[in-house]
Design an enzyme around this catalytic site. Sequence first.
Site, PDB file in Angstrom:
ATOM      1  N   LYS A 185       0.861  -1.192   0.000  1.00 53.54           N
ATOM      2  CA  LYS A 185       0.000   0.000   0.000  1.00 53.54           C
ATOM      3  C   LYS A 185       0.882   1.222   0.000  1.00 53.54           C
ATOM      4  O   LYS A 185       2.047   1.153   0.414  1.00 53.54           O
ATOM      5  CB  LYS A 185      -0.886   0.019   1.261  1.00 53.54           C
ATOM      6  CG  LYS A 185      -2.080   0.932   1.163  1.00 53.54           C
ATOM      7  CD  LYS A 185      -3.240   0.273   0.455  1.00 53.54           C
ATOM      8  CE  LYS A 185      -4.433   1.202   0.354  1.00 53.54           C
ATOM      9  NZ  LYS A 185      -5.619   0.478  -0.115  1.00 53.54           N
TER      10      LYS A 185
HETATM   11  P1  NAD Z   1     -13.268   8.186  -2.505  1.00 55.52           P
HETATM   12  O1  NAD Z   1     -12.228   9.216  -2.269  1.00 55.52           O
HETATM   13  O2  NAD Z   1     -13.769   7.936  -3.884  1.00 55.52           O
HETATM   14  O3  NAD Z   1     -14.585   8.513  -1.617  1.00 55.52           O
HETATM   15  C1  NAD Z   1     -14.541   8.719  -0.240  1.00 55.52           C
HETATM   16  C2  NAD Z   1     -15.917   9.172   0.226  1.00 55.52           C
HETATM   17  O4  NAD Z   1     -15.892   9.332   1.646  1.00 55.52           O
HETATM   18  C3  NAD Z   1     -16.359  10.525  -0.341  1.00 55.52           C
HETATM   19  O5  NAD Z   1     -17.759  10.504  -0.547  1.00 55.52           O
HETATM   20  C4  NAD Z   1     -16.010  11.499   0.773  1.00 55.52           C
HETATM   21  O6  NAD Z   1     -16.785  12.700   0.750  1.00 55.52           O
HETATM   22  C5  NAD Z   1     -16.338  10.659   1.998  1.00 55.52           C
HETATM   23  N1  NAD Z   1     -15.638  11.069   3.199  1.00 55.52           N
HETATM   24  C6  NAD Z   1     -14.355  11.444   3.353  1.00 55.52           C
HETATM   25  N2  NAD Z   1     -14.109  11.765   4.630  1.00 55.52           N
HETATM   26  C7  NAD Z   1     -15.256  11.552   5.295  1.00 55.52           C
HETATM   27  C8  NAD Z   1     -15.641  11.707   6.648  1.00 55.52           C
HETATM   28  N3  NAD Z   1     -14.789  12.147   7.566  1.00 55.52           N
HETATM   29  N4  NAD Z   1     -16.912  11.383   6.988  1.00 55.52           N
HETATM   30  C9  NAD Z   1     -17.790  10.952   6.052  1.00 55.52           C
HETATM   31  N5  NAD Z   1     -17.486  10.790   4.758  1.00 55.52           N
HETATM   32  C10 NAD Z   1     -16.249  11.114   4.401  1.00 55.52           C
HETATM   33  O7  NAD Z   1     -12.720   6.860  -1.839  1.00 55.52           O
HETATM   34  P2  NAD Z   1     -13.129   5.355  -2.173  1.00 55.52           P
HETATM   35  O8  NAD Z   1     -12.248   4.852  -3.248  1.00 55.52           O
HETATM   36  O9  NAD Z   1     -14.615   5.271  -2.295  1.00 55.52           O
HETATM   37  O10 NAD Z   1     -12.647   4.609  -0.833  1.00 55.52           O
HETATM   38  C11 NAD Z   1     -13.472   4.581   0.337  1.00 55.52           C
HETATM   39  C12 NAD Z   1     -12.926   3.517   1.289  1.00 55.52           C
HETATM   40  O11 NAD Z   1     -12.929   2.245   0.626  1.00 55.52           O
HETATM   41  C13 NAD Z   1     -11.481   3.720   1.747  1.00 55.52           C
HETATM   42  O12 NAD Z   1     -11.377   3.245   3.067  1.00 55.52           O
HETATM   43  C14 NAD Z   1     -10.682   2.838   0.806  1.00 55.52           C
HETATM   44  O13 NAD Z   1      -9.451   2.430   1.360  1.00 55.52           O
HETATM   45  C15 NAD Z   1     -11.635   1.666   0.666  1.00 55.52           C
HETATM   46  N6  NAD Z   1     -11.409   0.881  -0.542  1.00 55.52           N
HETATM   47  C16 NAD Z   1     -11.472   1.429  -1.787  1.00 55.52           C
HETATM   48  C17 NAD Z   1     -11.273   0.632  -2.910  1.00 55.52           C
HETATM   49  C18 NAD Z   1     -11.403   1.180  -4.299  1.00 55.52           C
HETATM   50  O14 NAD Z   1     -11.373   0.370  -5.249  1.00 55.52           O
HETATM   51  N7  NAD Z   1     -11.603   2.477  -4.500  1.00 55.52           N
HETATM   52  C19 NAD Z   1     -10.976  -0.728  -2.759  1.00 55.52           C
HETATM   53  C20 NAD Z   1     -10.926  -1.282  -1.470  1.00 55.52           C
HETATM   54  C21 NAD Z   1     -11.144  -0.455  -0.374  1.00 55.52           C
END
Ligand code: NAD
Length: 409
Positions: free
Chosen positions: A102
């Site tokens: 990561k």
């Molecule tokens: P992203 O940046 O696309 O979206 C994040 C979302 O969370 C946004 O809507 C943002 O406004 C919101 N957010 C941020 N801070 C916040 C807070 N304090 N309170 C409430 N909402 C808040 O990110 P993503 O890719 O959707 O990833 C989200 C989670 O999923 C992360 O933990 C990431 O590690 C995990 N994840 C993502 C993927 C992927 O393929 N994108 C894969 C596995 C895990």
Amino acid sequence: MKAFKAVEHYFGKAADKLDLSSEMRQLMLTPKREIKVQIPIEMDDGTLRTFLGYRVQHDNSRGPMKGGLRYHHEVDLDEVRALSALMTWKTAVVDIPFGGAKGGINVDPSELSRKENQRLTRKFIDQIHEVIGPDTDIPAPDMGTNSETMAWMRNQYEKYHGFNPAVITGKPVEHYGAKGREEATGRGVGILTFKLLSRMQLKPKKTTVAIQGFGNVGFHAAKWLYECEFNIVAISDISGAYYCKDGINIAEALKYVLEGNNLDGFTGATKITNEELLALDVDILIPAAIGGVIHSGNASDVKASMIIEAANGPVDADADIILEKKEIVVLPDILANAGGVTVSYFEWVQNRQFYQWELDRIRQNLEAKLSQAFESVWQTSNEQHCDLRTAAYMVAIERVKQAASLAGI
Ligand code: NAD
């Protein structure tokens, strides 16, 4: 609680059940390599700013290391180390031939112009290109990065190493990306939620859901669950949470965020806080934003009977103990959000074969992989009389241990 402490806690619970030796525990918890780099860039106004970037390569016993790159103002070595270990267990649970890594940059990407973001991204690759590669360590998107960031990264990497699309996944489809990668994590969350619900003998229409986070993962999870007729009563993002007890029109919410940047001003529901969303009286709670949102201070307020960990590490170890006492069923992150890395694997396979799969094939293979993983975790949980997280860690640790032992440590 620090993020890596939580990983140690969960790992320890499964290692105890497996009666894992202390030597093996030490080996499996120690990352292979940790990199911290300085990233100086010129800002648009001519000033110089220096950022810190990280890449932690946790384990490669089962194959090249794999894991996303996060741009967020809270990124630090402890968080990246924890997330890299989660990737090792995640790739093992879904049984794809990868290890775990990561990385990220300590930056708030919303404060950067597009040009600054691109300069930062290219400079980061300048600093780490020697330790990544299609056979060693393959980055992907995470919070704050997207397919365009991956296209810049691939382009910068190829300046050093020549044509090499398999070095990065999550690329745009026009740049050797996989169809369906963008939706994959959220879709996987939906598929696994459905599987869990069937085991609980509940029906989607009668099941209420609250989702925190409406980015890549939350958006696509909401879309899939809405199409399957779940009753989604709350959604949220950084601007706040939005609640409607009769169910939110998710099609309207999806349209709203596609037109604007976030949910701010969405009128189809009553605005509440993100903290209130976590305590709503719903059947399923899906944290899909940042880590550590359910902790010792609010775990006892959670009323949902099931939590699907779409985000990485949304429940800290103190909270986990409280949730267990409350008999809340938690589908752990290493399984719940593994859809993204699974389709990343399909993208890597396609890149190596110079062949593009159709969307139907990707979706069918994703469902098959996640279903197999769910079944092995569910079965282990029943046989070992343990929670789903401990079962998922047990499945993963066994696979990593076996691969490491076969190679001869
Ligand atoms: P992203 O940046 O696309 O979206 C994040 C979302 O969370 C946004 O809507 C943002 O406004 C919101 N957010 C941020 N801070 C916040 C807070 N304090 N309170 C409430 N909402 C808040 O990110 P993503 O890719 O959707 O990833 C989200 C989670 O999923 C992360 O933990 C990431 O590690 C995990 N994840 C993502 C993927 C992927 O393929 N994108 C894969 C596995 C895990």
